[in-house]
Motif scaffolding. Structure first.
Motif, mmCIF file in Angstrom:
data_model
loop_
_atom_site.group_PDB
_atom_site.id
_atom_site.type_symbol
_atom_site.label_atom_id
_atom_site.label_comp_id
_atom_site.label_asym_id
_atom_site.label_seq_id
_atom_site.Cartn_x
_atom_site.Cartn_y
_atom_site.Cartn_z
ATOM 1 N N GLU A 1 1.735 -3.110 -1.489
ATOM 2 C CA GLU A 1 0.896 -3.944 -0.612
ATOM 3 C C GLU A 1 0.929 -3.408 0.820
ATOM 4 O O GLU A 1 -0.095 -3.342 1.490
ATOM 5 C CB GLU A 1 1.397 -5.401 -0.631
ATOM 6 C CG GLU A 1 1.024 -6.150 -1.904
ATOM 7 C CD GLU A 1 1.617 -7.563 -1.971
ATOM 8 O OE1 GLU A 1 1.289 -8.274 -2.919
ATOM 9 O OE2 GLU A 1 2.414 -7.933 -1.089
ATOM 10 N N ALA A 2 2.120 -3.029 1.263
ATOM 11 C CA ALA A 2 2.264 -2.527 2.634
ATOM 12 C C ALA A 2 1.508 -1.210 2.808
ATOM 13 O O ALA A 2 0.865 -0.969 3.830
ATOM 14 C CB ALA A 2 3.742 -2.344 2.957
ATOM 15 N N ARG A 3 1.563 -0.361 1.797
ATOM 16 C CA ARG A 3 0.925 0.959 1.855
ATOM 17 C C ARG A 3 -0.597 0.819 1.895
ATOM 18 O O ARG A 3 -1.285 1.508 2.621
ATOM 19 C CB ARG A 3 1.361 1.762 0.617
ATOM 20 C CG ARG A 3 1.343 3.258 0.807
ATOM 21 C CD ARG A 3 2.033 3.948 -0.348
ATOM 22 N NE ARG A 3 3.480 3.827 -0.298
ATOM 23 C CZ ARG A 3 4.259 3.393 -1.290
ATOM 24 N NH1 ARG A 3 3.722 3.018 -2.434
ATOM 25 N NH2 ARG A 3 5.559 3.332 -1.140
ATOM 26 N N SER A 4 -1.096 -0.107 1.091
ATOM 27 C CA SER A 4 -2.557 -0.241 0.962
ATOM 28 C C SER A 4 -3.153 -1.057 2.095
ATOM 29 O O SER A 4 -4.368 -1.128 2.250
ATOM 30 C CB SER A 4 -2.893 -0.917 -0.363
ATOM 31 O OG SER A 4 -2.465 -2.267 -0.316
ATOM 32 N N GLY A 5 -2.303 -1.686 2.898
ATOM 33 C CA GLY A 5 -2.831 -2.481 4.006
ATOM 34 C C GLY A 5 -3.255 -3.872 3.588
ATOM 35 O O GLY A 5 -3.807 -4.620 4.390
ATOM 36 N N SER A 6 -2.997 -4.230 2.322
ATOM 37 C CA SER A 6 -3.356 -5.594 1.922
ATOM 38 C C SER A 6 -2.295 -6.577 2.436
ATOM 39 O O SER A 6 -1.189 -6.179 2.792
ATOM 40 C CB SER A 6 -3.522 -5.692 0.405
ATOM 41 O OG SER A 6 -2.357 -5.281 -0.233
ATOM 42 N N ARG A 7 -2.652 -7.837 2.443
ATOM 43 C CA ARG A 7 -1.776 -8.849 3.006
ATOM 44 C C ARG A 7 -0.509 -8.999 2.153
ATOM 45 O O ARG A 7 -0.596 -9.050 0.927
ATOM 46 C CB ARG A 7 -2.520 -10.190 3.055
ATOM 47 C CG ARG A 7 -1.913 -11.189 4.009
ATOM 48 C CD ARG A 7 -2.846 -12.387 4.141
ATOM 49 N NE ARG A 7 -2.922 -13.146 2.895
ATOM 50 C CZ ARG A 7 -2.053 -14.087 2.531
ATOM 51 N NH1 ARG A 7 -1.045 -14.385 3.313
ATOM 52 N NH2 ARG A 7 -2.186 -14.734 1.390
ATOM 53 N N ARG B 1 4.384 2.971 5.616
ATOM 54 C CA ARG B 1 3.298 3.517 6.451
ATOM 55 C C ARG B 1 3.706 4.816 7.158
ATOM 56 O O ARG B 1 2.968 5.320 8.005
ATOM 57 C CB ARG B 1 2.890 2.485 7.519
ATOM 58 C CG ARG B 1 2.358 1.192 6.960
ATOM 59 C CD ARG B 1 0.823 1.188 6.918
ATOM 60 N NE ARG B 1 0.356 -0.071 6.371
ATOM 61 C CZ ARG B 1 0.103 -1.156 7.102
ATOM 62 N NH1 ARG B 1 0.238 -1.119 8.419
ATOM 63 N NH2 ARG B 1 -0.293 -2.267 6.529
ATOM 64 N N LEU C 1 6.779 -1.239 12.802
ATOM 65 C CA LEU C 1 5.680 -1.280 11.810
ATOM 66 C C LEU C 1 5.939 -2.331 10.732
ATOM 67 O O LEU C 1 5.046 -3.094 10.368
ATOM 68 C CB LEU C 1 5.564 0.083 11.113
ATOM 69 C CG LEU C 1 4.597 1.113 11.675
ATOM 70 C CD1 LEU C 1 4.757 2.417 10.896
ATOM 71 C CD2 LEU C 1 3.162 0.600 11.590
ATOM 72 N N GLU D 1 5.282 -5.710 12.084
ATOM 73 C CA GLU D 1 3.836 -5.986 12.215
ATOM 74 C C GLU D 1 3.225 -6.293 10.838
ATOM 75 O O GLU D 1 2.409 -7.196 10.702
ATOM 76 C CB GLU D 1 3.102 -4.772 12.828
ATOM 77 C CG GLU D 1 3.533 -4.417 14.238
ATOM 78 C CD GLU D 1 3.298 -5.531 15.253
ATOM 79 O OE1 GLU D 1 2.468 -6.417 14.974
ATOM 80 O OE2 GLU D 1 3.974 -5.536 16.297
ATOM 81 N N ILE D 2 3.626 -5.522 9.845
ATOM 82 C CA ILE D 2 3.073 -5.713 8.491
ATOM 83 C C ILE D 2 3.406 -7.124 7.985
ATOM 84 O O ILE D 2 2.548 -7.827 7.465
ATOM 85 C CB ILE D 2 3.657 -4.649 7.523
ATOM 86 C CG1 ILE D 2 3.123 -3.264 7.859
ATOM 87 C CG2 ILE D 2 3.359 -5.000 6.062
ATOM 88 C CD1 ILE D 2 3.880 -2.125 7.176
ATOM 89 N N ALA E 1 1.672 -9.910 10.080
ATOM 90 C CA ALA E 1 0.237 -10.011 9.772
ATOM 91 C C ALA E 1 0.011 -10.780 8.468
ATOM 92 O O ALA E 1 -1.026 -11.431 8.301
ATOM 93 C CB ALA E 1 -0.372 -8.614 9.669
#
Ligand SMILES: [Fe+2]
Ligand SMILES: [Fe+2]
Length: 349
Positions: free
Chosen positions: A144-150, A227, A253, A256-257, A260
């Motif tokens: 999830e963190a890699r793909s930028g999804s919540r 990331r 990072l 922030e992940i 968010a």
């Protein structure tokens, strides 16, 4: 016995007596074939009271087999028709022993007890189970963190109790031995830190919810590495100063992940952002010092550094336990000396 027995049945109206008998062996959860019941507790065994000719029964047992593959889980199949075909069918669906469904509940409970006692030691199975569940949680989190999804914190939650049970029942050494063999460095590191955190929390006699809070923070502490560019993250040698600067962004990072995602608690956010801070102000990303470094961070930092020192790296051999403790003790001023001593006692226990 510590752990849960699941009675999976398609006739719950008739399961009360059997469930009562199974409660003499361990905690008993009664579920239907469609329910999602593998909720993270340590599973001692399963009793299936299903009409195996129904597709959902086969689906349920096959799913069980996949989930507990390689874990020697005792599964008692109760057969309503004691024929050779029914027996074969139950075996192909993963039953480790088959009994006629009309047997008295006490006999079924006794058969399950023998199965559990004859399977791999409970501690060993708890560790295999804990590493598998924690690994799944971590894999989902990093993806999830890699793909930028919540980030959904529920993906992490299912791994926490199994880590604590594994370390408590199977011992820290067995946890570390199992995790050390994993190939992926980030994954391996996070599971090592989570196991050390579990041992530390158990040793310090934290309340159960505080144990889970600390293990949660440990499991996710390096989520920001998802990331970091792979050539830097997996570089088979020491990082140069520019690469080190990039690598060091992982703490902020990660914060922030998780922030968010909107689901992460303040305790975990603090631990993730500050797990490289040092008491003398020499850490990063915020250069915190003294009182500004929370207790959680002080504990986690010790687990993190110990894990890093004792891990396999391409460019150096792992340190022995005693040497790693000497390094930690030499970091007086950066780490809290009393906590380092307590950690030493915890991992030696
Ligand atoms: Fe880190
Ligand atoms: Fe770390």
């Amino acid at each position: 016995m510590e752990g849960t027995i699941v009675l999976v049945t398609d006739r719950p109206d008739r399961s009360a007596a059997l469930a009562a008998a199974l409660r003499t062996v361990g905690l008993c959860e009664v579920v239907g074939p469609d329910e999602s019941w593998a909720s993270g507790g340590f599973l001692l065994g399963v009793v299936s009271d299903l009409a195996l000719t129904h597709p959902e029964a086969a689906r349920c047992l096959r799913g069980l087999g996949r989930r507990y593959k390689g874990q020697a889980l005792p599964v008692i199949g109760l057969l309503r028709r004691a024929t050779i075909e029914a027996l074969r069918h139950a075996k192909t669906l993963g039953a480790t022993v088959c009994l006629p469904a009309y047997l008295p509940p006490e006999t079924v409970a006794a058969a399950l007890t023998i199965q559990i006692e004859n399977s791999a030691p409970a501690g060993e199975r708890a560790v295999v189970h804990g590493v598998a569940r924690a690994g799944e949680a971590l894999t989902s989190l990093l993806a999830e963190a890699r793909s930028g999804s919540r980030i959904r914190m529920e993906t992490v939650e299912v791994g926490l109790a199994p880590i604590l049970t594994a370390v408590q029942e199977g011992g820290l050494a067995r946890w570390l031995d199992t995790v050390w063999s994993h190939d992926d460095a980030t994954y391996r590191h996070c599971l090592l830190v989570a196991g050390l955190a579990a041992q530390f929390a158990l040793h310090l006699r934290f309340r159960r919810d505080d144990q889970q809070r600390f293990v949660r923070a440990a499991l996710v502490h390096d989520v920001g590495k998802a990331r970091i560019p792979l050539p830097i993250l997996n570089k088979p040698g020491r990082l140069d100063p520019d690469e080190t600067a990039v690598m060091r962004t992982h703490a902020a990072l990660g914060y922030e992940i998780l922030k968010a995602g909107g689901e992460c608690d303040a305790f975990t956010l603090d631990a993730v952002r500050h797990h490289h801070e040092m008491l003398d102000g020499s850490g990063y990303p915020d250069g915190l010092s003294g009182e500004a470094v929370s207790d959680a961070v002080r504990l986690l930092t010790i687990c993190d550094i110990y894990a890093a020192l004792t891990e396999r790296r391409a460019y150096r051999t792992p340190m022995r336990m005693a040497d790693a403790m000497t390094v930690l003790k030499g970091m007086d001023g950066k780490l809290e000396a009393g906590l380092v001593q307590a950690f030493g006692r915890a991992i030696a226990a």
